[in-house]
Design an enzyme around this catalytic site. Structure first.
Site, PDB file in Angstrom:
ATOM      1  N   ASP A   1      10.460  -4.314  14.043  1.00 26.57           N
ATOM      2  CA  ASP A   1       9.633  -3.222  13.508  1.00 26.57           C
ATOM      3  C   ASP A   1       8.517  -2.935  14.508  1.00 26.57           C
ATOM      4  O   ASP A   1       8.464  -3.523  15.594  1.00 26.57           O
ATOM      5  CB  ASP A   1       9.115  -3.548  12.103  1.00 26.57           C
ATOM      6  CG  ASP A   1       8.051  -4.631  12.103  1.00 26.57           C
ATOM      7  OD1 ASP A   1       8.025  -5.427  13.059  1.00 26.57           O
ATOM      8  OD2 ASP A   1       7.240  -4.690  11.161  1.00 26.57           O
TER       9      ASP A   1
ATOM     10  N   ASP B   1       6.918  -8.057  13.767  1.00 26.30           N
ATOM     11  CA  ASP B   1       6.898  -9.230  12.880  1.00 26.30           C
ATOM     12  C   ASP B   1       8.083  -9.242  11.903  1.00 26.30           C
ATOM     13  O   ASP B   1       8.161 -10.093  11.025  1.00 26.30           O
ATOM     14  CB  ASP B   1       5.557  -9.369  12.134  1.00 26.30           C
ATOM     15  CG  ASP B   1       5.263  -8.236  11.168  1.00 26.30           C
ATOM     16  OD1 ASP B   1       6.058  -7.276  11.099  1.00 26.30           O
ATOM     17  OD2 ASP B   1       4.218  -8.307  10.475  1.00 26.30           O
TER      18      ASP B   1
ATOM     19  N   ARG C   1       9.205  -3.219 -10.870  1.00 31.00           N
ATOM     20  CA  ARG C   1       7.849  -3.729 -10.556  1.00 31.00           C
ATOM     21  C   ARG C   1       6.998  -2.566 -10.067  1.00 31.00           C
ATOM     22  O   ARG C   1       7.507  -1.633  -9.431  1.00 31.00           O
ATOM     23  CB  ARG C   1       7.891  -4.846  -9.523  1.00 31.00           C
ATOM     24  CG  ARG C   1       8.584  -4.508  -8.242  1.00 31.00           C
ATOM     25  CD  ARG C   1       8.556  -5.668  -7.255  1.00 31.00           C
ATOM     26  NE  ARG C   1       7.229  -5.875  -6.693  1.00 31.00           N
ATOM     27  CZ  ARG C   1       6.777  -5.260  -5.598  1.00 31.00           C
ATOM     28  NH1 ARG C   1       7.532  -4.386  -4.946  1.00 31.00           N
ATOM     29  NH2 ARG C   1       5.573  -5.500  -5.152  1.00 31.00           N
ATOM     30  N   PRO C   2       5.695  -2.594 -10.373  1.00 26.81           N
ATOM     31  CA  PRO C   2       4.825  -1.512  -9.897  1.00 26.81           C
ATOM     32  C   PRO C   2       4.609  -1.629  -8.396  1.00 26.81           C
ATOM     33  O   PRO C   2       4.536  -2.735  -7.860  1.00 26.81           O
ATOM     34  CB  PRO C   2       3.514  -1.759 -10.653  1.00 26.81           C
ATOM     35  CG  PRO C   2       3.526  -3.213 -10.994  1.00 26.81           C
ATOM     36  CD  PRO C   2       4.958  -3.632 -11.125  1.00 26.81           C
TER      37      PRO C   2
ATOM     38  N   SER D   1       1.995  -1.583  11.577  1.00 25.16           N
ATOM     39  CA  SER D   1       3.350  -2.130  11.495  1.00 25.16           C
ATOM     40  C   SER D   1       4.436  -1.055  11.533  1.00 25.16           C
ATOM     41  O   SER D   1       4.567  -0.334  12.511  1.00 25.16           O
ATOM     42  CB  SER D   1       3.449  -2.989  10.237  1.00 25.16           C
ATOM     43  OG  SER D   1       4.643  -3.706  10.218  1.00 25.16           O
TER      44      SER D   1
ATOM     45  N   ARG E   1       9.043   0.605  -8.737  1.00 23.93           N
ATOM     46  CA  ARG E   1      10.237   0.327  -7.919  1.00 23.93           C
ATOM     47  C   ARG E   1      11.303  -0.352  -8.779  1.00 23.93           C
ATOM     48  O   ARG E   1      10.990  -1.236  -9.580  1.00 23.93           O
ATOM     49  CB  ARG E   1       9.871  -0.559  -6.728  1.00 23.93           C
ATOM     50  CG  ARG E   1       8.817   0.085  -5.846  1.00 23.93           C
ATOM     51  CD  ARG E   1       8.626  -0.644  -4.524  1.00 23.93           C
ATOM     52  NE  ARG E   1       7.468  -0.132  -3.799  1.00 23.93           N
ATOM     53  CZ  ARG E   1       7.443   1.021  -3.126  1.00 23.93           C
ATOM     54  NH1 ARG E   1       8.530   1.783  -3.090  1.00 23.93           N
ATOM     55  NH2 ARG E   1       6.353   1.415  -2.502  1.00 23.93           N
TER      56      ARG E   1
ATOM     57  N   GLY F   1       2.503  -1.658  -4.962  1.00 23.32           N
ATOM     58  CA  GLY F   1       1.154  -2.169  -4.714  1.00 23.32           C
ATOM     59  C   GLY F   1       0.209  -1.090  -4.232  1.00 23.32           C
ATOM     60  O   GLY F   1      -1.001  -1.276  -4.202  1.00 23.32           O
ATOM     61  N   THR F   2       0.760   0.078  -3.844  1.00 25.54           N
ATOM     62  CA  THR F   2      -0.094   1.068  -3.171  1.00 25.54           C
ATOM     63  C   THR F   2      -0.109   2.452  -3.816  1.00 25.54           C
ATOM     64  O   THR F   2      -1.020   3.220  -3.591  1.00 25.54           O
ATOM     65  CB  THR F   2       0.385   1.256  -1.713  1.00 25.54           C
ATOM     66  OG1 THR F   2       1.807   1.455  -1.721  1.00 25.54           O
ATOM     67  CG2 THR F   2       0.066   0.029  -0.871  1.00 25.54           C
TER      68      THR F   2
END
Length: 541
Positions: free
Chosen positions: A276, A280, A497-498, A64, A506, A500-501
């Site tokens: 992008d 998408d 929020r944490p 992406s 954040r 995801g990776t």
């Protein structure tokens, strides 16, 4: 299953020692050279999934909006949706298994998921334009072949095109023809029908500049151009012939940096948009007469589409339930406008397309967009049947006109996933039908100034959230601190929020002025640093 062949092929796609990867919302993403074994194994998994659901499954090779050196892979479920969460776990197990365990894990997956090994399997494959994608898609084919699956390789396609093909195949053509021509014809026919209704065709020679992120979008738009009506004048920039994929361009760059991409000159009040890397996501933007840059993100796209659909549904006069689904990142002004002015229900869900898509399925008409420009509209089976029936039977001229527009909108929208080409045509049709300029669209509401920050922490798992990620449950005291900070500023809110990776937290803050949004974001980042075991130097203003 031929265990000797599996062993032999697996040895050709060895797993690098010590590498562990996690299948997330975006599938797997990593440096391209680390992914050969993953691609082979996702070929295996696609065959198992296909046998389990007795349908065609998609495998898309793309990373992406990541840099060109990266790559990735994701599986597409039968109706063009994302892989079922229970299978994400199997994907992770399979990708991280040592070679001697492969056979055992495949057997376990077959038992857990009731896979009938004797069933046929069918897999559709697509890839983006990265230099590594062709070789990696051949590794996927090795995985499919070793388990005796059939495959069709579509070669270079956008991610949403592959999702579309999978759905067409599994609905026996009810959704459309599972070919690129079928996609181009369905969308352009619906678009042409809509444009016919627009006022003053003389002015509808409508110019649009498109930044294609040096990716697949440019190739596919060029192929589609002959299908467009002559009123559409699109100009492609960053078409991949000179520069690197996603480098200083594309929807993600424009959204994050709030400035135009490299390689696209903007005249005042010209409509521009960016895709992008795998097409998408889409964002729009323009420069006003004073040279000031204006971004029109996913929130404003969702609002434009919602206004248009609400007006049509009111004309049709049949009670259909419509709602908008957002995440906590949606600008507060958009939520306020939708709920208070447009009187459309808004639902907030956790970040990640699968959560938005799932929630949107609960309504007759579910509009969802992330602020980053990824989104679409879902119509329930009942709503779609009703609209198509009314288009044939409605006697009242005005109502029939509105129903026909709705039916063409259903055909123009790619309901499987966010699709930059489809979303662009939806937006262009609405602007033409409503006679709106890009400035008038932008003026529907004014975004609240906001700021995104991140703080490195020792372990992101110390942050746990609730209420669609809008409130922190742990560490103790953090939410109370955020509540106290928010009280200091007007029209403000903030959440953490944490990631995801990676081990970062954040932070999002908005307030009545940019200065206040920046100050609030900074104060919240200090609280996170202190209470969530921040790493490195404390955040600086």
């Amino acid at each position: 299953m031929d265990s000797e062949a599996l062993k032999e092929y697996s040895a050709l796609h060895p797993k690098p020692a010590g590498l562990t990867l996690q299948y997330g919302t975006a599938g797997f993403r990593a440096r391209a050279e680390q992914l050969d074994h993953v691609m082979f194994r996702m070929g295996l998994l696609a065959v198992l999934r296909s046998k389990a659901v007795r349908s065609t499954i998609g495998v898309m090779v793309t990373a992406s909006h990541n840099p060109e050196e990266d790559n990735g892979v994701k599986l597409v479920d039968p109706l063009g949706e994302m892989l079922h969460p229970s299978w994400e776990e199997y994907a992770t197990q399979l990708a991280n298994a040592e070679e001697r365990e492969l056979q055992k894990i495949i057997t376990e997956v077959c038992q857990k998921a009731a896979v009938n090994q004797h069933k046929d399997a069918s897999v559709f494959i697509g890839r983006d334009t990265r230099p590594s994608s062709e070789k990696l898609s051949r590794s996927v084919i090795d995985g499919i072949s070793v388990l005796g699956g059939q495959y069709h390789d579509y070669g270079l396609v956008t991610t949403p095109q592959l999702h579309y093909m999978v759905r067409c195949q599994n609905t026996q053509g009810q959704y459309g023809k599972a070919t690129l021509e079928g996609y181009y014809e369905k969308l352009s026919r619906a678009f042409t029908e809509l444009i016919k209704q627009s006022p003053s065709p003389g002015e509808s020679q409508r110019h649009l500049k498109i930044d294609c992120a040096n990716g697949i979008g440019a190739l596919k738009l060029s192929e589609m151009e002959p299908y467009f009506p002559k009123e559409v004048l699109i100009h492609l920039y960053n078409d991949g012939t000179k520069e690197k994929l996603n480098h200083l361009c594309g929807a993600d760059f424009v959204k994050v940096h709030q400035k135009p991409p490299r390689g696209l000159d903007m005249e005042p009040n010209e409509r521009c948009c960016s895709f992008d890397g795998d097409a998408d996501r889409i964002v729009y933007y323009y420069k006003d007469a004073t040279g000031h840059f204006h971004l029109i993100d996913g929130d404003k796209i969702a609002t434009l589409i919602s206004i248009f659909l609400k007006e049509l549904l009111a004309k049709v006069g049949h009670p259909l339930e419509m709602a908008v689904v957002q995440t906590a990142y949606a600008n507060g002004s958009s939520t306020r406008y939708l709920e208070e002015t447009l009187k459309v229900p808004v639902h907030c869900v956790k970040t990640g397309v699968k959560h938005l898509h799932h929630k949107a399925q609960e309504f007759d008409v579910g509009v969802y967009f992330e602020a980053n420009g990824h989104g679409t509209v879902l119509f329930s089976k009942a709503a779609e049947t009703k609209i198509r029936q009314l288009a044939k039977e409605e006697k009242d001229d005005e109502k029939r006109g509105a129903v026909k527009v709705l039916a063409n909108m259903i055909d123009l929208i790619n309901q499987t996933v966010g699709d930059a080409i489809s979303d662009m045509l939806v937006i262009e049709a609405i602007l033409a039908l409503k006679g709106l300029t890009v400035e008038q669209w932008d003026a529907i509401y004014t975004d609240l100034p906001n700021r995104l920050l991140k703080v490195q922490v020792a372990d992101r798992r110390v942050i746990d959230t609730t209420d669609a990620e809008r409130r922190a449950v742990t560490p103790p005291g953090l939410q109370e601190k955020i509540d106290a900070l928010v009280k200091k500023y007007k029209l403000s809110r903030a959440f953490v929020r944490p990631s995801g990776t990676e081990d970062v937290v954040r932070i999002y803050a908005e307030a009545d002025t940019q200065e206040n949004a920046d100050a609030l974001a900074h104060e919240v980042s200090l609280a996170v640093y202190q209470l969530a075991d921040g790493k490195g130097a404390p955040p600086q203003p």
